[in-house]
Design an enzyme around this catalytic site. Structure first.
Site, PDB file in Angstrom:
ATOM      1  N   SER A   1       3.705  -4.643   3.623  1.00 55.21           N
ATOM      2  CA  SER A   1       3.884  -5.655   2.576  1.00 55.21           C
ATOM      3  C   SER A   1       3.108  -6.909   2.935  1.00 55.21           C
ATOM      4  O   SER A   1       2.822  -7.170   4.111  1.00 55.21           O
ATOM      5  CB  SER A   1       5.366  -6.005   2.434  1.00 55.21           C
ATOM      6  OG  SER A   1       5.573  -7.128   1.590  1.00 55.21           O
TER       7      SER A   1
ATOM      8  N   TYR B   1      13.686  -8.225   6.118  1.00 59.51           N
ATOM      9  CA  TYR B   1      12.720  -7.355   5.440  1.00 59.51           C
ATOM     10  C   TYR B   1      11.312  -7.637   5.936  1.00 59.51           C
ATOM     11  O   TYR B   1      10.548  -6.712   6.270  1.00 59.51           O
ATOM     12  CB  TYR B   1      12.822  -7.584   3.931  1.00 59.51           C
ATOM     13  CG  TYR B   1      11.799  -6.862   3.097  1.00 59.51           C
ATOM     14  CD1 TYR B   1      11.999  -5.538   2.723  1.00 59.51           C
ATOM     15  CD2 TYR B   1      10.650  -7.505   2.647  1.00 59.51           C
ATOM     16  CE1 TYR B   1      11.072  -4.868   1.936  1.00 59.51           C
ATOM     17  CE2 TYR B   1       9.712  -6.851   1.865  1.00 59.51           C
ATOM     18  CZ  TYR B   1       9.922  -5.529   1.510  1.00 59.51           C
ATOM     19  OH  TYR B   1       8.998  -4.874   0.728  1.00 59.51           O
TER      20      TYR B   1
END
Length: 294
Positions: free
Chosen positions: A187, A200
């Site tokens: 990401s 995360y």
């Protein structure tokens, strides 16, 4: 007014403002407004993965569904995992079947090593081979401050988002033949972390690191390992996991002024799995709408 047929990438898909639309984790595709585009009407295959078998984690919705659909239209049979979204999973299954390929949906909690190992075993027993592994499923949740993160959620995030990647890769790598591929979804959060997504983001940084080390091992067996780093993408995780007041402007901070649709990610995953990417190994492709360059 969004012109869906425009060639201008700024206006090809919906732009903010979006409606506030809170959902429980992990979110449901059918409850989103606007509905995400996975390439149902636009993706055209060219047999680039003909005869291959792919395993896509988190294939019931979002990026995972777009990948599963594209792989099927490229000629691959597709096994995919999902947590508990049975209706969304049936939709993905039907899209694969409509493309003329075999589909194998598997429900699991991938924080369990045993469950990950069993998924690979079932895929091999049902399809007889495994050529492509896409580690895509992840858990995400926002927190106001570090003190708000419960120990059990911290553990679950790391178990789901990085430990499961080790489990799946360890179980699959010995079965993937030379010419096969492993693709990990990291990401933009790995490189530009958000203060509210610390667990995360940390796991996504770990995935990027793991991708590079695994690439060096995988290529000794003729298996290419690469990663994709998406920016903001309009998936069920967004209304389900980010603060409600952040949803209306989600993706507005990209150069394109909007979030990606899952369909815009799928071609990168197809390329990385295809023979055209034979010299691409140990790379992480950013698909961030310009965010990595701001």
């Amino acid at each position: 007014m969004t012109d869906q047929t425009s060639e201008d990438p700024r206006y090809r898909y919906p732009q903010p403002d979006f409606a506030e639309q809170p959902q429980p984790i992990p979110g449901r595709e059918r409850e989103m407004t606007p509905q995400p585009d996975h390439g149902e009407e636009s993706y055209v295959g060219n047999n680039r993965l003909k005869g291959k078998v792919a395993l896509v984690t988190g294939g019931d919705s979002g990026i995972g569904r777009a990948i599963a659909l594209a792989y099927a239209r490229e000629g691959a049979d597709v096994a995919f995992t999902y947590l508990d979204e049975d209706v969304d999973a049936r939709t993905t299954e039907q899209l694969i079947l409509n493309a003329g390929q075999r589909a194998l949906p598997m429900k699991l909690d991938q924080s369990s090593r045993k469950a990950c190992d069993e998924v690979v075993d079932v895929c091999l027993s049902q399809f007889g081979r495994l050529d492509i592994l896409v580690n895509n499923a992840a858990f995400q949740k926002s927190y106001e401050q570090l003190e708000d993160i419960p120990d059990e959620e911290l553990t679950y995030t790391f178990s789901t988002n990085i430990e499961a990647f080790f489990y799946f890769c360890r179980a699959a790598l010995r079965h993937i033949p030379p010419g096969g591929s492993i693709i990990n979804t990291t990401s933009i959060q790995a490189f530009a972390p958000s203060i509210h997504l610390a667990p995360y983001a940390a796991t996504k940084a770990a995935i990027a690191n793991f991708t590079l080390s695994l690439a060096a091992e995988g290529i000794k067996r003729g298996v290419r390992v690469n990663g994709v780093a998406p920016g903001p993408v309009w998936t069920p995780l967004i209304p389900a996991t980010i603060p409600e007041d952040k949803v209306p402007q989600f993706g507005a901070n990209t150069l394109l002024g909007r979030p990606a649709q899952p369909a815009e990610l799928a071609p990168t995953y197809v390329f990385l799995a295809s023979p055209e990417a034979s010299y691409v190994v140990g790379e992480i492709y950013g698909v961030t709408g310009g965010r990595m360059h701001i």
